[in-house]
Design a protein around this motif. Structure first.
Motif, PDB file in Angstrom:
ATOM      1  N   PHE A   3       0.808  -1.216   0.000  1.00  8.50           N
ATOM      2  CA  PHE A   3       0.000   0.000   0.000  1.00  8.50           C
ATOM      3  C   PHE A   3       0.845   1.273   0.000  1.00  8.50           C
ATOM      4  O   PHE A   3       0.362   2.344  -0.385  1.00  8.50           O
ATOM      5  CB  PHE A   3      -0.946   0.012   1.212  1.00  8.50           C
ATOM      6  CG  PHE A   3      -0.334   0.551   2.475  1.00  8.50           C
ATOM      7  CD1 PHE A   3      -0.723   1.787   2.975  1.00  8.50           C
ATOM      8  CD2 PHE A   3       0.629  -0.173   3.165  1.00  8.50           C
ATOM      9  CE1 PHE A   3      -0.174   2.299   4.140  1.00  8.50           C
ATOM     10  CE2 PHE A   3       1.183   0.319   4.332  1.00  8.50           C
ATOM     11  CZ  PHE A   3       0.777   1.563   4.820  1.00  8.50           C
ATOM     12  N   VAL A   4       2.103   1.181   0.409  1.00  3.36           N
ATOM     13  CA  VAL A   4       2.954   2.359   0.505  1.00  3.36           C
ATOM     14  C   VAL A   4       3.353   2.884  -0.877  1.00  3.36           C
ATOM     15  O   VAL A   4       3.483   4.093  -1.081  1.00  3.36           O
ATOM     16  CB  VAL A   4       4.207   2.056   1.357  1.00  3.36           C
ATOM     17  CG1 VAL A   4       5.071   3.295   1.498  1.00  3.36           C
ATOM     18  CG2 VAL A   4       3.808   1.554   2.738  1.00  3.36           C
ATOM     19  N   PHE A   5       3.528   1.987  -1.837  1.00  2.00           N
ATOM     20  CA  PHE A   5       3.944   2.412  -3.180  1.00  2.00           C
ATOM     21  C   PHE A   5       2.973   3.428  -3.794  1.00  2.00           C
ATOM     22  O   PHE A   5       3.399   4.498  -4.247  1.00  2.00           O
ATOM     23  CB  PHE A   5       4.078   1.201  -4.105  1.00  2.00           C
ATOM     24  CG  PHE A   5       5.269   0.322  -3.819  1.00  2.00           C
ATOM     25  CD1 PHE A   5       6.466   0.521  -4.491  1.00  2.00           C
ATOM     26  CD2 PHE A   5       5.181  -0.704  -2.898  1.00  2.00           C
ATOM     27  CE1 PHE A   5       7.571  -0.289  -4.241  1.00  2.00           C
ATOM     28  CE2 PHE A   5       6.270  -1.525  -2.639  1.00  2.00           C
ATOM     29  CZ  PHE A   5       7.468  -1.321  -3.307  1.00  2.00           C
ATOM     30  N   PRO A   6       1.663   3.123  -3.852  1.00  2.00           N
ATOM     31  CA  PRO A   6       0.737   4.114  -4.417  1.00  2.00           C
ATOM     32  C   PRO A   6       0.704   5.420  -3.637  1.00  2.00           C
ATOM     33  O   PRO A   6       0.488   6.491  -4.223  1.00  2.00           O
ATOM     34  CB  PRO A   6      -0.634   3.403  -4.344  1.00  2.00           C
ATOM     35  CG  PRO A   6      -0.317   1.962  -4.297  1.00  2.00           C
ATOM     36  CD  PRO A   6       0.960   1.867  -3.529  1.00  2.00           C
ATOM     37  N   GLN A   7       0.936   5.360  -2.326  1.00  2.00           N
ATOM     38  CA  GLN A   7       0.893   6.583  -1.527  1.00  2.00           C
ATOM     39  C   GLN A   7       2.103   7.482  -1.807  1.00  2.00           C
ATOM     40  O   GLN A   7       1.980   8.707  -1.859  1.00  2.00           O
ATOM     41  CB  GLN A   7       0.811   6.237  -0.039  1.00  2.00           C
ATOM     42  CG  GLN A   7      -0.524   5.642   0.372  1.00  2.00           C
ATOM     43  CD  GLN A   7      -1.677   6.537  -0.028  1.00  2.00           C
ATOM     44  OE1 GLN A   7      -1.779   7.682   0.395  1.00  2.00           O
ATOM     45  NE2 GLN A   7      -2.561   6.012  -0.876  1.00  2.00           N
ATOM     46  N   VAL A   8       3.256   6.867  -1.987  1.00  2.00           N
ATOM     47  CA  VAL A   8       4.439   7.641  -2.368  1.00  2.00           C
ATOM     48  C   VAL A   8       4.237   8.243  -3.751  1.00  2.00           C
ATOM     49  O   VAL A   8       4.518   9.430  -3.991  1.00  2.00           O
ATOM     50  CB  VAL A   8       5.705   6.746  -2.345  1.00  2.00           C
ATOM     51  CG1 VAL A   8       6.892   7.464  -3.000  1.00  2.00           C
ATOM     52  CG2 VAL A   8       6.050   6.364  -0.909  1.00  2.00           C
ATOM     53  N   ARG A   9       3.713   7.443  -4.672  1.00  2.22           N
ATOM     54  CA  ARG A   9       3.459   7.932  -6.028  1.00  2.22           C
ATOM     55  C   ARG A   9       2.435   9.067  -6.036  1.00  2.22           C
ATOM     56  O   ARG A   9       2.589  10.062  -6.751  1.00  2.22           O
ATOM     57  CB  ARG A   9       2.961   6.772  -6.882  1.00  2.22           C
ATOM     58  CG  ARG A   9       2.798   7.095  -8.360  1.00  2.22           C
ATOM     59  CD  ARG A   9       2.200   5.907  -9.091  1.00  2.22           C
ATOM     60  NE  ARG A   9       2.030   6.155 -10.509  1.00  2.22           N
ATOM     61  CZ  ARG A   9       1.241   5.430 -11.291  1.00  2.22           C
ATOM     62  NH1 ARG A   9       0.548   4.411 -10.773  1.00  2.22           N
ATOM     63  NH2 ARG A   9       1.120   5.712 -12.579  1.00  2.22           N
ATOM     64  N   LEU A  10       1.397   8.932  -5.217  1.00  2.00           N
ATOM     65  CA  LEU A  10       0.342   9.954  -5.138  1.00  2.00           C
ATOM     66  C   LEU A  10       0.896  11.283  -4.648  1.00  2.00           C
ATOM     67  O   LEU A  10       0.641  12.337  -5.242  1.00  2.00           O
ATOM     68  CB  LEU A  10      -0.776   9.472  -4.204  1.00  2.00           C
ATOM     69  CG  LEU A  10      -1.870  10.488  -3.854  1.00  2.00           C
ATOM     70  CD1 LEU A  10      -2.649  10.889  -5.106  1.00  2.00           C
ATOM     71  CD2 LEU A  10      -2.809   9.910  -2.793  1.00  2.00           C
ATOM     72  N   LYS A  11       1.639  11.249  -3.567  1.00  7.35           N
ATOM     73  CA  LYS A  11       2.173  12.487  -3.004  1.00  7.35           C
ATOM     74  C   LYS A  11       3.236  13.109  -3.904  1.00  7.35           C
ATOM     75  O   LYS A  11       3.352  14.333  -3.990  1.00  7.35           O
ATOM     76  CB  LYS A  11       2.751  12.230  -1.599  1.00  7.35           C
ATOM     77  CG  LYS A  11       1.752  11.656  -0.600  1.00  7.35           C
ATOM     78  CD  LYS A  11       0.493  12.488  -0.518  1.00  7.35           C
ATOM     79  CE  LYS A  11      -0.486  11.979   0.536  1.00  7.35           C
ATOM     80  NZ  LYS A  11      -1.074  10.667   0.206  1.00  7.35           N
TER      81      LYS A  11
END
Length: 256
Positions: free
Chosen positions: A181-189
């Motif tokens: 789940f961390v990958f999409p959150q890093v990409r989003l920010k």
């Protein structure tokens, strides 16, 4: 519901645990069937009449719920060996007996209630926020183009339910991997017009212990995500950013 005598009942086998230090045990229940029931309504039926399949009075099963519309994420559990949301899982779609278990990737507090604090600790580690202090009016930020906005919207659907961590074979007590789940959150920010100013810092933190190197690209995560978030695409995107950043760090850059 498979035979004539059982067609109006639901058979559940629930893995229970009295407290974090207790040994888990299984308890079976048989409850009346109603049309359009979901797993939450089945658990509520047990709560109203806490009697197990043997006819013995028992302690009501403990679980968490809030929104009942697949938004809060706290009703996550393992249902017939698949991590998913209890609120959106319909009884009619499940094979009986229905087996309910807590997601044991996380510490179990009691019965089906888990502690997801580690997910929020991971978000802190990768600085998954946009750093605006809000103490004064700095005016509107730069506009995001439509293509990027549509991509960001899909990534923003994550509600930290934790099912991707439960499905991931690399999230265990043998390593520090923070989870898919961390990958999409890093990409989003990093895609945010203001957030991208701190993208190097986020990528650096994700290259530390528990980050990029923990993923083996099994893709179990994308199969169970209730929101259909493009996790594997995000894994590729963040890995690409990390590779570029490694070169910047080693060779130097005018933009670094």
């Amino acid at each position: 519901m498979a035979t004539t005598t059982d067609e109006k009942t639901i058979h559940l086998i629930i893995e229970r645990q009295k407290d974090p230090d207790s040994e888990p045990y299984k308890e079976e229940f048989s409850i009346p069937y109603r049309s359009n029931m979901n797993v939450i309504s089945a658990l509520m039926s047990i709560q109203e009449n806490p009697v197990n399949k043997s006819g013995e009075k028992t302690i009501p099963v403990q679980w968490e719920m809030s929104c009942l519309e697949e938004v809060c994420g706290i009703c996550s559990m393992v249902i017939n060996d698949v991590p998913r949301q209890a609120c959106s899982t319909l009884i009619d779609e499940l094979e009986q007996p229905i087996r309910l278990q807590p997601m044991r990737t996380f510490p179990v507090i009691r019965d089906l209630i888990i502690d997801r604090e580690s997910m929020f600790d991971s978000l802190k580690q990768v600085k998954a926020w946009i750093p605006i202090d809000g103490t004064y009016d700095i005016g509107p930020g730069p506009r995001m183009n439509e293509k990027k906005r549509l991509m960001a919207y899909e990534l923003s659907k994550c509600f930290t339910c934790g099912v991707c961590l439960e499905a991931c074979p690399n999230v265990n007590d043998k390593n520090e991997f923070m989870g898919p789940f961390v990958f999409p959150q890093v990409r989003l920010k990093n895609a945010h017009p203001t957030g991208e100013m701190n993208s190097d810092e986020r990528i650096d933190s994700f290259m530390e212990e528990g980050g990029l190197q923990g993923c083996s690209n099994s893709q179990n995560c994308v199969q169970v995500c209730p929101k259909g978030i493009p996790i594997t695409t995000s894994i590729g995107a963040v890995n690409r950013e990390a590779t570029l950043q490694s070169f910047k760090s080693f060779f130097g850059s005018d933009h670094y």
